[in-house]
Design a protein around this motif. Structure first.
Motif, PDB file in Angstrom:
ATOM      1  N   PHE A 176      16.222  -8.074  30.877  1.00  0.00           N
ATOM      2  CA  PHE A 176      16.584  -9.429  30.477  1.00  0.00           C
ATOM      3  C   PHE A 176      17.706  -9.413  29.440  1.00  0.00           C
ATOM      4  CE2 PHE A 176      15.956 -12.825  27.285  1.00  0.00           C
ATOM      5  CZ  PHE A 176      16.322 -13.915  28.069  1.00  0.00           C
ATOM      6  N   LEU A 177      17.595  -8.539  28.451  1.00  0.00           N
ATOM      7  CA  LEU A 177      18.642  -8.450  27.431  1.00  0.00           C
ATOM      8  C   LEU A 177      19.972  -8.046  28.062  1.00  0.00           C
ATOM      9  CD1 LEU A 177      19.481  -8.561  24.469  1.00  0.00           C
ATOM     10  CD2 LEU A 177      18.749  -6.176  24.245  1.00  0.00           C
ATOM     11  N   GLY A 178      19.922  -7.088  28.994  1.00  0.00           N
ATOM     12  CA  GLY A 178      21.142  -6.691  29.679  1.00  0.00           C
ATOM     13  C   GLY A 178      21.760  -7.841  30.455  1.00  0.00           C
ATOM     14  N   LEU A 179      20.913  -8.620  31.137  1.00  0.00           N
ATOM     15  CA  LEU A 179      21.398  -9.784  31.878  1.00  0.00           C
ATOM     16  C   LEU A 179      22.068 -10.786  30.950  1.00  0.00           C
ATOM     17  CD1 LEU A 179      21.453 -11.604  34.466  1.00  0.00           C
ATOM     18  CD2 LEU A 179      19.191 -12.423  33.744  1.00  0.00           C
ATOM     19  N   TYR A 180      21.447 -11.057  29.833  1.00  0.00           N
ATOM     20  CA  TYR A 180      21.990 -12.027  28.868  1.00  0.00           C
ATOM     21  C   TYR A 180      23.343 -11.567  28.327  1.00  0.00           C
ATOM     22  CZ  TYR A 180      22.216 -15.064  24.746  1.00  0.00           C
ATOM     23  OH  TYR A 180      22.618 -15.971  23.793  1.00  0.00           O
ATOM     24  N   LEU A 181      23.407 -10.327  27.861  1.00  0.00           N
ATOM     25  CA  LEU A 181      24.638  -9.831  27.255  1.00  0.00           C
ATOM     26  C   LEU A 181      25.756  -9.710  28.280  1.00  0.00           C
ATOM     27  CD1 LEU A 181      23.210  -7.094  24.850  1.00  0.00           C
ATOM     28  CD2 LEU A 181      23.952  -9.412  24.280  1.00  0.00           C
ATOM     29  N   LEU A 182      25.445  -9.225  29.469  1.00  0.00           N
ATOM     30  CA  LEU A 182      26.474  -9.091  30.495  1.00  0.00           C
ATOM     31  C   LEU A 182      27.012 -10.451  30.919  1.00  0.00           C
ATOM     32  CD1 LEU A 182      24.940  -6.250  32.690  1.00  0.00           C
ATOM     33  CD2 LEU A 182      27.064  -6.130  31.364  1.00  0.00           C
ATOM     34  N   SER A 183      26.130 -11.450  31.008  1.00  0.00           N
ATOM     35  CA  SER A 183      26.582 -12.793  31.358  1.00  0.00           C
ATOM     36  C   SER A 183      27.508 -13.346  30.279  1.00  0.00           C
ATOM     37  CB  SER A 183      25.382 -13.724  31.552  1.00  0.00           C
ATOM     38  OG  SER A 183      24.559 -13.290  32.605  1.00  0.00           O
ATOM     39  N   GLY A 184      27.127 -13.158  29.010  1.00  0.00           N
ATOM     40  CA  GLY A 184      27.972 -13.620  27.919  1.00  0.00           C
ATOM     41  C   GLY A 184      29.319 -12.927  27.897  1.00  0.00           C
ATOM     42  N   LEU A 185      29.316 -11.610  28.088  1.00  0.00           N
ATOM     43  CA  LEU A 185      30.574 -10.862  28.111  1.00  0.00           C
ATOM     44  C   LEU A 185      31.443 -11.271  29.292  1.00  0.00           C
ATOM     45  CD1 LEU A 185      29.336  -7.278  27.151  1.00  0.00           C
ATOM     46  CD2 LEU A 185      30.855  -8.742  25.801  1.00  0.00           C
ATOM     47  N   ALA A 186      30.801 -11.500  30.440  1.00  0.00           N
ATOM     48  CA  ALA A 186      31.565 -11.905  31.622  1.00  0.00           C
ATOM     49  C   ALA A 186      32.209 -13.268  31.405  1.00  0.00           C
ATOM     50  CB  ALA A 186      30.647 -11.942  32.839  1.00  0.00           C
ATOM     51  N   GLY A 187      31.476 -14.200  30.767  1.00  0.00           N
ATOM     52  CA  GLY A 187      32.067 -15.491  30.469  1.00  0.00           C
ATOM     53  C   GLY A 187      33.276 -15.360  29.564  1.00  0.00           C
ATOM     54  N   SER A 188      33.163 -14.539  28.523  1.00  0.00           N
ATOM     55  CA  SER A 188      34.296 -14.328  27.614  1.00  0.00           C
ATOM     56  C   SER A 188      35.459 -13.654  28.325  1.00  0.00           C
ATOM     57  CB  SER A 188      33.842 -13.476  26.427  1.00  0.00           C
ATOM     58  OG  SER A 188      32.852 -14.128  25.657  1.00  0.00           O
ATOM     59  N   ALA A 189      35.160 -12.637  29.139  1.00  0.00           N
ATOM     60  CA  ALA A 189      36.220 -11.899  29.823  1.00  0.00           C
ATOM     61  C   ALA A 189      36.954 -12.782  30.833  1.00  0.00           C
ATOM     62  CB  ALA A 189      35.625 -10.673  30.526  1.00  0.00           C
ATOM     63  N   PHE A 190      36.212 -13.626  31.552  1.00  0.00           N
ATOM     64  CA  PHE A 190      36.856 -14.499  32.522  1.00  0.00           C
ATOM     65  C   PHE A 190      37.704 -15.555  31.823  1.00  0.00           C
ATOM     66  CE2 PHE A 190      36.834 -18.059  35.637  1.00  0.00           C
ATOM     67  CZ  PHE A 190      37.512 -17.410  36.661  1.00  0.00           C
ATOM     68  N   ALA A 191      37.228 -16.057  30.695  1.00  0.00           N
ATOM     69  CA  ALA A 191      38.026 -17.014  29.923  1.00  0.00           C
ATOM     70  C   ALA A 191      39.316 -16.364  29.447  1.00  0.00           C
ATOM     71  CB  ALA A 191      37.207 -17.523  28.741  1.00  0.00           C
ATOM     72  N   ALA A 284      28.343  -4.817  36.904  1.00  0.00           N
ATOM     73  CA  ALA A 284      28.654  -6.025  36.134  1.00  0.00           C
ATOM     74  C   ALA A 284      29.518  -5.678  34.921  1.00  0.00           C
ATOM     75  CB  ALA A 284      27.364  -6.707  35.693  1.00  0.00           C
ATOM     76  N   PHE A 285      29.175  -4.588  34.242  1.00  0.00           N
ATOM     77  CA  PHE A 285      29.979  -4.179  33.089  1.00  0.00           C
ATOM     78  C   PHE A 285      31.379  -3.761  33.530  1.00  0.00           C
ATOM     79  CE2 PHE A 285      31.407  -1.091  29.869  1.00  0.00           C
ATOM     80  CZ  PHE A 285      31.334  -1.893  28.744  1.00  0.00           C
ATOM     81  N   ALA A 286      31.478  -3.092  34.679  1.00  0.00           N
ATOM     82  CA  ALA A 286      32.792  -2.698  35.191  1.00  0.00           C
ATOM     83  C   ALA A 286      33.637  -3.927  35.495  1.00  0.00           C
ATOM     84  CB  ALA A 286      32.623  -1.835  36.443  1.00  0.00           C
ATOM     85  N   ALA A 287      33.002  -4.981  36.018  1.00  0.00           N
ATOM     86  CA  ALA A 287      33.740  -6.213  36.292  1.00  0.00           C
ATOM     87  C   ALA A 287      34.291  -6.811  35.003  1.00  0.00           C
ATOM     88  CB  ALA A 287      32.826  -7.216  37.000  1.00  0.00           C
ATOM     89  N   VAL A 288      33.512  -6.752  33.930  1.00  0.00           N
ATOM     90  CA  VAL A 288      33.982  -7.236  32.623  1.00  0.00           C
ATOM     91  C   VAL A 288      35.194  -6.431  32.170  1.00  0.00           C
ATOM     92  CG1 VAL A 288      33.380  -7.443  30.182  1.00  0.00           C
ATOM     93  CG2 VAL A 288      31.735  -8.134  31.934  1.00  0.00           C
ATOM     94  N   VAL A 289      35.102  -5.116  32.293  1.00  0.00           N
ATOM     95  CA  VAL A 289      36.210  -4.253  31.867  1.00  0.00           C
ATOM     96  C   VAL A 289      37.468  -4.547  32.674  1.00  0.00           C
ATOM     97  CG1 VAL A 289      37.002  -1.865  31.734  1.00  0.00           C
ATOM     98  CG2 VAL A 289      34.667  -2.436  31.042  1.00  0.00           C
ATOM     99  N   VAL A 290      37.309  -4.703  33.980  1.00  0.00           N
ATOM    100  CA  VAL A 290      38.472  -4.984  34.829  1.00  0.00           C
ATOM    101  C   VAL A 290      39.129  -6.299  34.426  1.00  0.00           C
ATOM    102  CG1 VAL A 290      39.176  -5.573  37.179  1.00  0.00           C
ATOM    103  CG2 VAL A 290      37.681  -3.618  36.787  1.00  0.00           C
ATOM    104  N   MET A 291      38.331  -7.332  34.186  1.00  0.00           N
ATOM    105  CA  MET A 291      38.907  -8.619  33.783  1.00  0.00           C
ATOM    106  C   MET A 291      39.667  -8.492  32.469  1.00  0.00           C
ATOM    107  SD  MET A 291      36.164 -11.583  34.894  1.00  0.00           S
ATOM    108  CE  MET A 291      34.674 -10.801  34.247  1.00  0.00           C
ATOM    109  N   VAL A 292      39.126  -7.746  31.539  1.00  0.00           N
ATOM    110  CA  VAL A 292      39.805  -7.576  30.249  1.00  0.00           C
ATOM    111  C   VAL A 292      41.105  -6.803  30.432  1.00  0.00           C
ATOM    112  CG1 VAL A 292      39.638  -6.504  27.975  1.00  0.00           C
ATOM    113  CG2 VAL A 292      37.675  -7.730  28.910  1.00  0.00           C
TER     114      VAL A 292
END
Length: 301
Positions: A176-191, A284-292
């Motif tokens: 659950f914690l991983g889901l929460y943090l990854l979702s938050g990071l993905a939102g920031s990275a996409f923005a 999911a984390f890789a997707a965040v990194v790619v967006m950044v």
């Protein structure tokens, strides 16, 4: 023996006794015993016997059996705990604490230093914030715990309390914690990917929308009614795109990545659950990194 035949001395007659020939306890060799451990077969004396369903066991075998007992798990592999909402409560507490610090203690520099600020190289004085490089990427996470309006944190924490305990109880604390943090990071990275040339955003909305998406996936996975969740999600998306000042990019990024992560966590086959869930989190984390990184190519130095 004849009456006149000499008898042997009394002190040379040995009484074998009832314990003659019995092995000694493996822990107390001086204590003979006729009982053996039903698991390993080693002799054990009364002080070492541990009653079992059949016979007795030695202390080492009992300890080993306890170690082999699997802890009860949730439906999707998380460790079952007494408080299924502990992480949710901690997250709410952190958000509230940061809100108080930002609004009343370290105002205004905490908001300036922790917000999702980015100014690209095309902006005079840029790049700055996230676009300035890895030393500023912490903003992708800190912004998800930062709120400046009471209504903003009130809505987000209410939504977290509504969705968090259910997801935490079925996924377990770590997932659950991983889901929460990854979702938050993905939102920031996409923005940052979409609007990193000039932006400034705060709030846990990306993570909250990720929980919305995960709740919808849970309803589908358990074949429960999806009407209430869909109604809530549609209403919030309408507000997102119709009210000025709301960062729709963080909402959409968190929603998509949160839903996809939940699919990997909840639909993973039991025999390969750990591997599939681990790859899901890593993806999911890789997707965040790619967006950044793509955002840096667009806006960075």
């Amino acid at each position: 023996m004849l009456p006149d035949e000499p008898r042997p001395p009394a002190d040379r007659i040995q009484d074998p006794g009832p314990e003659a020939g019995l092995p000694g306890c493996y822990r107390h060799p001086q204590t003979p015993t006729g009982i053996s451990c039903t698991r390993c077969g080693r002799p054990i004396c009364p002080s070492c016997m541990v009653p079992a369903s059949v016979g007795f066991q030695c202390p080492e075998c009992v300890s080993g059996a306890h170690a082999e007992v699997r802890r009860p798990t949730t439906r999707y592999g998380g460790v079952l705990t007494a408080d299924g909402a502990l992480v949710t409560k901690v997250l709410i507490g952190i958000n509230l604490a940061v809100f108080v610090l930002a609004a009343y203690v370290f105002s205004p520099w905490l908001v300036q230093d922790w917000s999702l600020f980015s100014a690209g190289r095309a902006i005079p004085g840029g790049p700055g914030g996230v676009a300035d490089g890895p030393s500023q990427w912490y903003r992708l996470l800190t912004a998800t715990f930062l709120h400046v309006q009471v209504w903003h944190i009130g809505f987000n924490m209410m939504a977290l309390w509504w969705t968090g305990p259910v997801l935490e109880s079925v996924l377990g604390r770590a997932r659950f914690l991983g889901l929460y943090l990854l979702s938050g990071l993905a939102g920031s990275a996409f923005a940052f990917l979409v609007a990193g040339n000039l932006m400034n955003s705060v709030g846990a909305s990306g993570a909250i929308y990720g929980l919305f998406g995960a709740t919808l996936v849970l309803q589908i996975r358990t074949r429960s009614p999806i009407g209430p969740v869909m109604a809530l999600l549609v209403f919030n998306l309408i507000v997102t795109f119709s009210v000025a000042g709301i960062d729709w990019r963080a909402h959409v990024g968190g929603l998509v990545v949160g839903a996809l992560t939940a699919v990997g966590l909840m639909f993973a086959p039991r025999e390969r659950r750990g591997l599939v869930q681990g790859l899901t989190m890593a993806g999911a984390f890789a997707a965040v990194v790619v967006m950044v990184l793509v955002g840096m190519a667009r806006y960075g130095a």
